[in-house]
Scaffold this motif. Structure first.
Motif, PDB file in Angstrom:
ATOM      1  N   LEU A 115     -19.860  15.675 -38.353  1.00  0.00           N
ATOM      2  CA  LEU A 115     -19.747  16.689 -37.297  1.00  0.00           C
ATOM      3  C   LEU A 115     -21.084  17.374 -37.036  1.00  0.00           C
ATOM      4  O   LEU A 115     -21.283  17.983 -35.980  1.00  0.00           O
ATOM      5  N   ASN A 116     -22.001  17.278 -38.005  1.00  0.00           N
ATOM      6  CA  ASN A 116     -23.331  17.867 -37.810  1.00  0.00           C
ATOM      7  C   ASN A 116     -24.090  17.194 -36.668  1.00  0.00           C
ATOM      8  O   ASN A 116     -24.968  17.805 -36.058  1.00  0.00           O
ATOM      9  N   ILE A 117     -23.761  15.927 -36.379  1.00  0.00           N
ATOM     10  CA  ILE A 117     -24.499  15.192 -35.349  1.00  0.00           C
ATOM     11  C   ILE A 117     -24.269  15.797 -33.967  1.00  0.00           C
ATOM     12  O   ILE A 117     -25.228  16.192 -33.297  1.00  0.00           O
ATOM     13  N   PRO A 118     -22.988  15.902 -33.486  1.00  0.00           N
ATOM     14  CA  PRO A 118     -22.812  16.540 -32.165  1.00  0.00           C
ATOM     15  C   PRO A 118     -23.230  17.998 -32.153  1.00  0.00           C
ATOM     16  O   PRO A 118     -23.725  18.500 -31.132  1.00  0.00           O
ATOM     17  N   THR A 119     -23.056  18.685 -33.292  1.00  0.00           N
ATOM     18  CA  THR A 119     -23.468  20.097 -33.357  1.00  0.00           C
ATOM     19  C   THR A 119     -24.967  20.225 -33.156  1.00  0.00           C
ATOM     20  O   THR A 119     -25.437  21.082 -32.391  1.00  0.00           O
ATOM     21  N   SER A 120     -25.741  19.381 -33.839  1.00  0.00           N
ATOM     22  CA  SER A 120     -27.198  19.454 -33.731  1.00  0.00           C
ATOM     23  C   SER A 120     -27.660  19.111 -32.324  1.00  0.00           C
ATOM     24  O   SER A 120     -28.623  19.689 -31.811  1.00  0.00           O
ATOM     25  N   ILE A 121     -26.949  18.178 -31.659  1.00  0.00           N
ATOM     26  CA  ILE A 121     -27.300  17.805 -30.293  1.00  0.00           C
ATOM     27  C   ILE A 121     -27.059  18.967 -29.339  1.00  0.00           C
ATOM     28  O   ILE A 121     -27.927  19.341 -28.542  1.00  0.00           O
ATOM     29  N   ILE A 122     -25.869  19.556 -29.416  1.00  0.00           N
ATOM     30  CA  ILE A 122     -25.517  20.660 -28.511  1.00  0.00           C
ATOM     31  C   ILE A 122     -26.440  21.854 -28.720  1.00  0.00           C
ATOM     32  O   ILE A 122     -26.957  22.446 -27.762  1.00  0.00           O
ATOM     33  N   LEU A 123     -26.668  22.212 -29.992  1.00  0.00           N
ATOM     34  CA  LEU A 123     -27.531  23.360 -30.281  1.00  0.00           C
ATOM     35  C   LEU A 123     -28.979  23.076 -29.894  1.00  0.00           C
ATOM     36  O   LEU A 123     -29.691  23.970 -29.438  1.00  0.00           O
ATOM     37  N   GLY A 124     -29.424  21.838 -30.067  1.00  0.00           N
ATOM     38  CA  GLY A 124     -30.786  21.474 -29.681  1.00  0.00           C
ATOM     39  C   GLY A 124     -30.999  21.602 -28.184  1.00  0.00           C
ATOM     40  O   GLY A 124     -32.006  22.166 -27.725  1.00  0.00           O
ATOM     41  N   ILE A 125     -30.051  21.070 -27.407  1.00  0.00           N
ATOM     42  CA  ILE A 125     -30.147  21.177 -25.949  1.00  0.00           C
ATOM     43  C   ILE A 125     -30.106  22.639 -25.514  1.00  0.00           C
ATOM     44  O   ILE A 125     -30.871  23.068 -24.647  1.00  0.00           O
ATOM     45  N   THR A 126     -29.207  23.417 -26.141  1.00  0.00           N
ATOM     46  CA  THR A 126     -29.097  24.842 -25.807  1.00  0.00           C
ATOM     47  C   THR A 126     -30.395  25.579 -26.116  1.00  0.00           C
ATOM     48  O   THR A 126     -30.875  26.390 -25.310  1.00  0.00           O
ATOM     49  N   LEU A 127     -30.966  25.292 -27.286  1.00  0.00           N
ATOM     50  CA  LEU A 127     -32.232  25.934 -27.668  1.00  0.00           C
ATOM     51  C   LEU A 127     -33.325  25.587 -26.670  1.00  0.00           C
ATOM     52  O   LEU A 127     -34.058  26.471 -26.204  1.00  0.00           O
ATOM     53  N   GLY A 128     -33.446  24.319 -26.332  1.00  0.00           N
ATOM     54  CA  GLY A 128     -34.469  23.898 -25.373  1.00  0.00           C
ATOM     55  C   GLY A 128     -34.283  24.540 -24.014  1.00  0.00           C
ATOM     56  O   GLY A 128     -35.255  24.945 -23.367  1.00  0.00           O
ATOM     57  N   PHE A 129     -33.032  24.647 -23.571  1.00  0.00           N
ATOM     58  CA  PHE A 129     -32.729  25.255 -22.267  1.00  0.00           C
ATOM     59  C   PHE A 129     -33.121  26.734 -22.261  1.00  0.00           C
ATOM     60  O   PHE A 129     -33.779  27.215 -21.323  1.00  0.00           O
ATOM     61  N   LEU A 130     -32.741  27.465 -23.306  1.00  0.00           N
ATOM     62  CA  LEU A 130     -33.054  28.902 -23.362  1.00  0.00           C
ATOM     63  C   LEU A 130     -34.561  29.137 -23.449  1.00  0.00           C
ATOM     64  O   LEU A 130     -35.097  30.028 -22.776  1.00  0.00           O
ATOM     65  N   VAL A 131     -35.233  28.353 -24.267  1.00  0.00           N
ATOM     66  CA  VAL A 131     -36.683  28.500 -24.392  1.00  0.00           C
ATOM     67  C   VAL A 131     -37.370  28.168 -23.073  1.00  0.00           C
ATOM     68  O   VAL A 131     -38.334  28.825 -22.668  1.00  0.00           O
ATOM     69  N   SER A 132     -36.852  27.161 -22.371  1.00  0.00           N
ATOM     70  CA  SER A 132     -37.464  26.770 -21.091  1.00  0.00           C
ATOM     71  C   SER A 132     -37.370  27.885 -20.056  1.00  0.00           C
ATOM     72  O   SER A 132     -38.281  28.053 -19.233  1.00  0.00           O
ATOM     73  N   LEU A 133     -36.273  28.643 -20.077  1.00  0.00           N
ATOM     74  CA  LEU A 133     -36.149  29.765 -19.135  1.00  0.00           C
ATOM     75  C   LEU A 133     -37.271  30.776 -19.354  1.00  0.00           C
ATOM     76  O   LEU A 133     -37.858  31.300 -18.400  1.00  0.00           O
ATOM     77  N   TYR A 134     -37.570  31.033 -20.621  1.00  0.00           N
ATOM     78  CA  TYR A 134     -38.648  31.966 -20.952  1.00  0.00           C
ATOM     79  C   TYR A 134     -39.999  31.395 -20.535  1.00  0.00           C
ATOM     80  O   TYR A 134     -40.826  32.090 -19.916  1.00  0.00           O
ATOM     81  N   ILE A 135     -40.222  30.117 -20.843  1.00  0.00           N
ATOM     82  CA  ILE A 135     -41.486  29.463 -20.497  1.00  0.00           C
ATOM     83  C   ILE A 135     -41.702  29.453 -18.979  1.00  0.00           C
ATOM     84  O   ILE A 135     -42.803  29.763 -18.483  1.00  0.00           O
ATOM     85  N   ILE A 136     -40.674  29.097 -18.247  1.00  0.00           N
ATOM     86  CA  ILE A 136     -40.785  29.037 -16.782  1.00  0.00           C
ATOM     87  C   ILE A 136     -41.080  30.415 -16.204  1.00  0.00           C
ATOM     88  O   ILE A 136     -41.898  30.564 -15.290  1.00  0.00           O
ATOM     89  N   PHE A 137     -40.423  31.438 -16.761  1.00  0.00           N
ATOM     90  CA  PHE A 137     -40.680  32.808 -16.317  1.00  0.00           C
ATOM     91  C   PHE A 137     -42.144  33.190 -16.557  1.00  0.00           C
ATOM     92  O   PHE A 137     -42.809  33.751 -15.676  1.00  0.00           O
ATOM     93  N   ILE A 138     -42.659  32.880 -17.751  1.00  0.00           N
ATOM     94  CA  ILE A 138     -44.052  33.191 -18.092  1.00  0.00           C
ATOM     95  C   ILE A 138     -45.017  32.467 -17.160  1.00  0.00           C
ATOM     96  O   ILE A 138     -45.976  33.049 -16.642  1.00  0.00           O
ATOM     97  N   PHE A 139     -44.761  31.189 -16.919  1.00  0.00           N
ATOM     98  CA  PHE A 139     -45.660  30.397 -16.074  1.00  0.00           C
ATOM     99  C   PHE A 139     -45.669  30.900 -14.632  1.00  0.00           C
ATOM    100  O   PHE A 139     -46.711  30.924 -13.976  1.00  0.00           O
ATOM    101  N   LYS A 140     -44.494  31.309 -14.133  1.00  0.00           N
ATOM    102  CA  LYS A 140     -44.425  31.807 -12.762  1.00  0.00           C
ATOM    103  C   LYS A 140     -45.095  33.174 -12.624  1.00  0.00           C
ATOM    104  O   LYS A 140     -45.752  33.460 -11.625  1.00  0.00           O
ATOM    105  N   LYS A 141     -44.941  34.001 -13.640  1.00  0.00           N
ATOM    106  CA  LYS A 141     -45.437  35.373 -13.557  1.00  0.00           C
ATOM    107  C   LYS A 141     -46.947  35.467 -13.718  1.00  0.00           C
ATOM    108  O   LYS A 141     -47.626  36.210 -13.011  1.00  0.00           O
ATOM    109  N   PHE A 142     -47.497  34.693 -14.650  1.00  0.00           N
ATOM    110  CA  PHE A 142     -48.910  34.875 -15.005  1.00  0.00           C
ATOM    111  C   PHE A 142     -49.844  33.790 -14.438  1.00  0.00           C
ATOM    112  O   PHE A 142     -51.062  33.935 -14.507  1.00  0.00           O
TER     113      PHE A 142
END
Length: 402
Positions: free
Chosen positions: A184-211
């Motif tokens: 069960l760790n396999i689908p969990t790690s996939i879902i959490l990995g995608i979620t982490l990447g998505f959330l971090v990307s929102l921050y990165i995109i905001f920084i790149f657009k602002k500065f």
């Protein structure tokens, strides 16, 4: 250690250049000089460099996956459709199945160890495939049915699929807990990995657009945040599994989706970094090989590699059912899915560095799979595309495979 790094870079470049001149992949030359400099032969490298080679390989893997994310256009993938999706996992799955069947028979390894070995061997090589498919697109071979695009998209996802299986299985082998609950760790790690990447990307995109940072500074941000995600995965490992590498790729995909012009420039920046890390990666993986282990198990390893490739080819043909491709075009796709290199070099030594009993076998198989399939695949692609693919007239209307 500084002297050893200089030796790796200069000799790795020279051997790579010479191998390219004789129409062989440069990575083979880099591995070859690494083996010559290894402790089992001339022992020319500082042990401290070999001690950090695992970390350097992980950095190289981050660069590979970020480039894949920055290049993987979801709209393009959607347009190509079913064949690209099936090519992203069916050939690799069948190759892993082949190793699961034959690995225990030839080497007496357990089922989890066979899956771990298969996940290292099964990835296709972006280092061989990507530049060749881009060249075919420019020459307009196979463009009517989007064959180079299909191979590019499928191969990029193929690497991610295999890496996820590798890290999930690595944890199971290390903990000796190969059971339904652990799976069960396999689908969990996939879902959490995608979620982490998505959330971090929102921050990165905001920084790149602002500065409005310059491209080198944006590259610095992406690399730094990627390393932080890897560190977060390590910190959370006792509590839950998170695929930070999948998060890294997701971040790249989101940057491409939201900031397409910047993503193209960022990919070029990562490509320049790869020139350095490619040499480091392939020379050090060669230097990690125990030449005596190759002599002892080389023949059985070669048999296993070719046996698994036959399963892989079957998976390619299965993925291409009802696509409208003729026999020659399907054969070309199968040929394009033969070469291995980057992923094997990046993760081939991880089991050994983690002290697993199967570590030497996995590293040996990884190196042999590169040495055998990279030149065969590259030579076949270069010498068959004009015989197997149709040259599209510039005035013809394109149509997509559904």
């Amino acid at each position: 250690m500084v002297y050893s790094i200089g030796l790796v870079l200069i000799l790795g470049f020279i051997l790579g250049f010479l191998f390219e001149r004789i129409k062989l992949p440069k990575i083979i030359g880099m591995i070859f000089i690494g083996i010559l400099m290894s402790p089992s032969l001339f022992d020319l490298l500082d042990p401290s460099l070999l001690n950090i080679s695992a970390s350097l390989r992980q950095i190289a893997l981050v660069i590979v996956l970020t480039r894949a994310g920055l290049s993987l256009d979801l709209d393009r993938l959607k347009a190509i459709g079913r064949p690209a999706i099936l090519l992203s996992f069916l050939p690799a799955t069948f190759e892993i199945i082949g190793i699961v069947i034959f690995g225990p028979l030839l080497f007496g390894i357990s089922l989890p160890e066979a899956i771990l070995l298969g996940s290292v061997i099964a990835a296709v090589s972006p280092a061989i495939i990507v530049p060749r498919m881009i060249d075919l697109k420019k020459k307009r071979f196979g463009e009517e049915k989007k064959i180079p695009e299909m191979i590019l998209a499928g191969a990029s996802l193929d690497d991610i699929y295999v890496i996820i299986i590798f890290y999930a299985t690595l944890g199971l082998v290390q903990s000796n807990s190969f059971n339904a609950l652990a799976l069960l760790n396999i689908p969990t790690s996939i879902i959490l990995g995608i979620t982490l990447g998505f959330l971090v990307s929102l921050y990165i995109i905001f920084i790149f657009k602002k500065f409005k940072f310059s491209i080198p500074i944006q590259v610095l941000w992406l690399v730094g945040v990627s390393f932080l995600m890897i560190g977060l995965e390590e910190a959370l490992k006792p509590y839950l599994e998170v695929s930070a590498l999948l998060g890294v790729m997701t971040m790249g995909m989101m940057v491409l989706f939201k900031l397409k012009d910047e993503a193209i420039k960022l990919e070029i920046g990562y490509q320049k970094m790869w020139v350095f890390f490619e040499i480091i990666l392939f020379v050090l993986v060669g230097a990690s090989v125990d030449i005596n282990y190759i002599w002892n198990f080389g023949l059985l390893a070669v048999l296993l590699i070719f046996g698994a490739l036959s399963f892989r080819i079957f998976g390619v043909y299965l993925a291409l059912i009802k696509t409208g491709l003729d026999f020659k075009e399907k054969l070309f796709v199968a040929i394009s899915y033969l070469p291995k290199a980057t992923v094997q070099a990046a993760i081939g030594g991880i089991a050994l560095s983690n002290g697993l009993a199967i570590g030497n076998l996995i590293l040996t198989m990884a190196v042999l799979s590169i040495v055998i399939t990279a030149p065969i695949g590259a030579i076949l692609i270069d010498n068959t595309y004009n015989k197997l693919l149709i040259l599209e007239s510039i005035h013809e209307d394109n149509h997509l495979i559904n």
